[in-house]
Design a protein around this motif. Structure first.
Motif, PDB file in Angstrom:
ATOM      1  N   THR A  66       0.907  -1.067  -0.098  1.00 11.65           N
ATOM      2  CA  THR A  66       0.032   0.167   0.225  1.00 11.65           C
ATOM      3  C   THR A  66       0.410   1.215   0.245  1.00 11.65           C
ATOM      4  O   THR A  66       0.369   2.187   0.252  1.00 11.65           O
ATOM      5  N   ALA A  69       1.058   4.124  -3.669  1.00 12.37           N
ATOM      6  CA  ALA A  69       0.823   5.556  -3.903  1.00 12.37           C
ATOM      7  C   ALA A  69       2.449   7.117  -3.778  1.00 12.37           C
ATOM      8  O   ALA A  69       2.517   7.651  -4.640  1.00 12.37           O
ATOM      9  N   TYR A  70       2.902   6.734  -2.632  1.00 15.63           N
ATOM     10  CA  TYR A  70       4.282   6.882  -2.368  1.00 15.63           C
ATOM     11  C   TYR A  70       5.330   6.871  -3.622  1.00 15.63           C
ATOM     12  O   TYR A  70       6.457   8.277  -3.610  1.00 15.63           O
ATOM     13  N   HIS A  92      -7.042   1.224  -5.058  1.00 13.83           N
ATOM     14  CA  HIS A  92      -7.252   2.777  -4.620  1.00 13.83           C
ATOM     15  C   HIS A  92      -5.770   3.453  -4.160  1.00 13.83           C
ATOM     16  O   HIS A  92      -5.485   4.163  -4.683  1.00 13.83           O
ATOM     17  N   VAL A  93      -4.641   2.203  -4.169  1.00 13.23           N
ATOM     18  CA  VAL A  93      -3.220   2.572  -4.564  1.00 13.23           C
ATOM     19  C   VAL A  93      -2.787   3.012  -5.170  1.00 13.23           C
ATOM     20  O   VAL A  93      -2.167   4.838  -5.296  1.00 13.23           O
ATOM     21  N   VAL A  96      -4.882   6.690  -5.238  1.00 10.53           N
ATOM     22  CA  VAL A  96      -3.954   8.070  -4.858  1.00 10.53           C
ATOM     23  C   VAL A  96      -2.758   8.417  -5.671  1.00 10.53           C
ATOM     24  O   VAL A  96      -2.743  10.103  -5.657  1.00 10.53           O
TER      25      VAL A  96
ATOM     26  N   ALA B 137      -4.151   1.265   5.922  1.00  7.09           N
ATOM     27  CA  ALA B 137      -3.332   0.402   4.952  1.00  7.09           C
ATOM     28  C   ALA B 137      -2.369  -0.695   5.079  1.00  7.09           C
ATOM     29  O   ALA B 137      -3.116  -0.578   6.597  1.00  7.09           O
ATOM     30  N   GLU B 138      -0.895  -0.903   4.932  1.00  4.53           N
ATOM     31  CA  GLU B 138      -0.219  -2.819   5.164  1.00  4.53           C
ATOM     32  C   GLU B 138      -0.899  -2.860   4.305  1.00  4.53           C
ATOM     33  O   GLU B 138      -1.930  -3.053   5.091  1.00  4.53           O
ATOM     34  N   ASN B 154     -11.256  -0.732   3.054  1.00  7.64           N
ATOM     35  CA  ASN B 154     -11.177  -0.600   1.248  1.00  7.64           C
ATOM     36  C   ASN B 154      -8.845  -1.531   1.889  1.00  7.64           C
ATOM     37  O   ASN B 154      -8.526  -0.402   3.192  1.00  7.64           O
ATOM     38  N   ARG B 155      -8.575  -1.131   0.584  1.00  8.57           N
ATOM     39  CA  ARG B 155      -7.140  -1.405   1.112  1.00  8.57           C
ATOM     40  C   ARG B 155      -6.307   0.046   0.324  1.00  8.57           C
ATOM     41  O   ARG B 155      -6.435   0.714  -0.621  1.00  8.57           O
ATOM     42  N   GLU B 156      -6.190   0.819   1.490  1.00  7.97           N
ATOM     43  CA  GLU B 156      -5.998   2.098   1.584  1.00  7.97           C
ATOM     44  C   GLU B 156      -4.508   2.612   1.612  1.00  7.97           C
ATOM     45  O   GLU B 156      -3.816   1.473   1.485  1.00  7.97           O
ATOM     46  N   SER B 157      -3.864   3.713   0.783  1.00  5.75           N
ATOM     47  CA  SER B 157      -2.809   3.694   0.792  1.00  5.75           C
ATOM     48  C   SER B 157      -2.350   4.854   1.801  1.00  5.75           C
ATOM     49  O   SER B 157      -2.889   5.184   2.265  1.00  5.75           O
ATOM     50  N   GLY B 158      -0.799   4.595   1.609  1.00  3.39           N
ATOM     51  CA  GLY B 158      -0.894   5.839   2.410  1.00  3.39           C
ATOM     52  C   GLY B 158      -0.845   7.031   3.033  1.00  3.39           C
ATOM     53  O   GLY B 158      -1.488   7.428   4.362  1.00  3.39           O
ATOM     54  N   SER B 160      -3.681   8.575   1.876  1.00  2.00           N
ATOM     55  CA  SER B 160      -5.031   8.563   2.070  1.00  2.00           C
ATOM     56  C   SER B 160      -5.556   7.915   3.496  1.00  2.00           C
ATOM     57  O   SER B 160      -6.456   8.358   3.786  1.00  2.00           O
TER      58      SER B 160
END
Lengths: 144, 396
Positions: A66, A69-70, A92-93, A96, B137-138, B154-158, B160
């Motif tokens: 995840t 995105a960075y 999502h990754v 974003v 995330a993770e 959800n599979r969020e990002s750093g 978000s």
């Protein structure tokens, strides 16, 4: 040739163009792409060693970390990011990462973009309208 | 996307520039994924903490948020950093890396975010009640959360997750909706016994690679051991874009759902991708971070033994679990056997100069993938018991 137009869903509303690099496999930007060179490093990936820098990168969707995105954001600052991204269904990754990095992103086409676009095709990606144009076909030298 | 009056004001900047910036990101994400509205969340877990993973670009991103006055409004924890925050010098971490890593950690502290530095938030107090909506995330924690804790993320990002920490909100879409939490593929195991973290981790990796997306329902896998389920989650999240699995006793009357079969040969094939290399020099357990029961198991195997010459052992866990290990005398046993604990970090996110060229043995398919792809290290996969038997000897 007549240009080919694909209609999808514009997720990150920017514009980019360049040569296509088509990956049949999912991509993890973190760990799978070196942000400093733009090269794919994923040991299990069929495009390992190829650079995504300035390319229109076509792949099914993201996988793995995840932090991706960075990684995209970092690549945009370092000048190694793709010029545009085309997914079958974006995650999502990737979404974003693209929004933060001003990289156009389009997904959800009626045709599978991985079948329609070939490596080396010259492609325009308009994230505002959700439109992909293949303006020039590369005839030889496909390596996918 | 529909915003209520308060959320409109947040987006307009009435609550300051940090809240505004966070709202802009969540609204852009929500609009992109077709969310009808934003919903309140119970907790946040943030990824992208190590300087080695986010670089200068990520450092500025996090620092900018903190400088704008961002403050977390819900319980928020963070992933591992790139070094042990106390024993970084002993690890060989350079000054420059240390100072940049500290700037990242301090930015999170300023934002009122708990600097837990672990990929297992659910073992250090970030464990919302079943049914809660969260923004995590993770990737391994996302799968564990959705599947074992029964929370919804959800599979969020750093980025978000930082935005969600500040606003206490996330877009209502994907795994937050019950209709998207149903199995899409049934997985039948043929002759596969999941008795170790290693096999669970490989099984997860294989299912993730095969499916890429969707929710697998694994039939007849009667595992209650939470550490093994943690390994399964990490494997699933590494090779695919998966966010959830379920365990079911039998397929029942579902007729047309596709079924995937995995047998022992499939497990062996992946093991053969990471065969035992010549003269390995480093045993590493703790991807994801070790739980107390796992450490108890390792410690009991290590009692009265020591590592063979030329072999190191690193055990990775959260500082929280480490304190309990200190209290129980586990740290001493590991130290006397020639091994050591490292907290707050893991080899996947440590600086490459500490990892490259090392010859690892580990029991995690996730670690194996990232160590070889990101750090160009050699990796062998072996289970804990075999590993300790093979590479330690009885003390005289």
């Amino acid at each position: 040739m007549n240009k080919i137009i694909l209609f999808g869903r514009g997720l990150s509303k920017f514009y980019g163009e360049g040569e296509a690099l088509v990956s049949r496999e999912a991509i993890s930007f973190f760990g799978g792409v070196d942000p400093y060179s733009g090269k794919i490093t994923d040991i299990s990936h069929h495009l390992r060693g190829h650079s995504v820098k300035g390319k229109i990168l076509v792949f099914p969707h993201g996988k793995g970390s995840t932090v991706g995105a960075y990684t995209l954001y970092q690549m945009s600052k370092l000048g190694t990011a793709p010029a545009g991204i085309i997914n079958i269904i974006a995650d999502h990754v990737t979404i974003v990462g693209c929004i933060l990095s001003n990289i156009p992103l389009i997904d959800d086409f009626t045709l599978n973009p991985i079948d329609v676009i070939s490596n080396g095709d010259y492609v325009r990606v308009d994230g505002r309208r959700g439109v992909v144009e293949i303006v020039q076909r590369k005839l030889k030298g496909n390596f996918s | 996307m529909f915003l209520n009056r308060n959320q409109e004001l947040m987006l307009k900047g009435e609550f300051g520039p940090a809240v505004q910036k966070a709202m802009e990101l969540l609204v852009a994400l929500g609009d992109a994924i077709g969310a009808e509205k934003l919903i309140p969340i119970k907790s946040v877990h943030i990824s992208g903490i190590s300087y080695s993973t986010i670089g200068d670009a990520g450092l500025s991103f996090v620092e900018d948020f903190a400088s704008l006055g961002a403050r977390a409004t819900v319980l928020s924890t963070i992933n591992p950093a790139g070094m042990d925050l106390i024993r970084w010098r002993e690890m060989g971490v350079k000054e420059d890396f240390h100072s940049k890593q500290l700037r990242i950690i301090n930015s999170f502290k300023r934002m009122n975010i708990k600097t837990t530095c672990t990929c297992t938030p659910y073992l250090v107090g970030n464990k919302p009640e079943r049914g809660s909506h969260v923004s995590w995330a993770e990737s391994s924690a996302v799968v564990y959360g959705n599947s074992i804790l029964n929370i919804k993320t959800n599979r969020e990002s750093g980025p978000s997750t930082i935005a969600s920490a500040i606003t206490g909100l996330t877009p209502l879409a994907g795994y937050h909706l019950d209709e998207n939490r149903k199995p899409s593929v049934y997985v039948k195991l043929i002759g596969v016994k999941v008795a170790s973290n290693l096999i669970a981790s490989i099984l997860g990796y294989l299912i993730g690679r095969e499916m890429n997306r969707g929710i697998p329902a694994i039939i007849g896998l009667n595992v209650k051991n939470l550490s093994i389920l943690k390994s399964l989650s990490a494997g699933l999240a590494t090779s695919g874009g998966l966010a959830m699995f379920t365990l079911i006793e039998e397929k029942g009357n579902v007729q047309d759902a596709p079924t995937m079969k995995i047998d022992y040969n499939d497990i062996n094939h992946l093991l053969m991708d990471y065969p035992l290399i010549e003269k390995p020099d480093l045993i590493f357990f703790g991807c994801p971070h070790l739980s107390l029961p796992e450490i108890t198991y390792i410690v009991n195997l290590l009692r009265g033994r020591r590592l063979k010459k030329g072999m190191e052992m690193w055990l990775f866990t959260s500082r929280h679990v480490y304190s309990e290990c200190l209290r129980r005398g586990y740290v001493e046993v590991v130290y006397n056997a020639g091994g050591k604990f490292i907290c707050d970090t893991c080899p996947v996110v440590m600086p490459t100069y500490l990892i490259k060229g090392r010859k690892f043995i580990t029991n995690s398919s996730k670690a194996a993938f990232y160590l070889s792809s990101k750090h160009e290290a050699s990796v062998s996969l072996l289970d804990i018991k075999t590993c300790i038997k093979e590479f330690t000897e009885r003390k005289i």
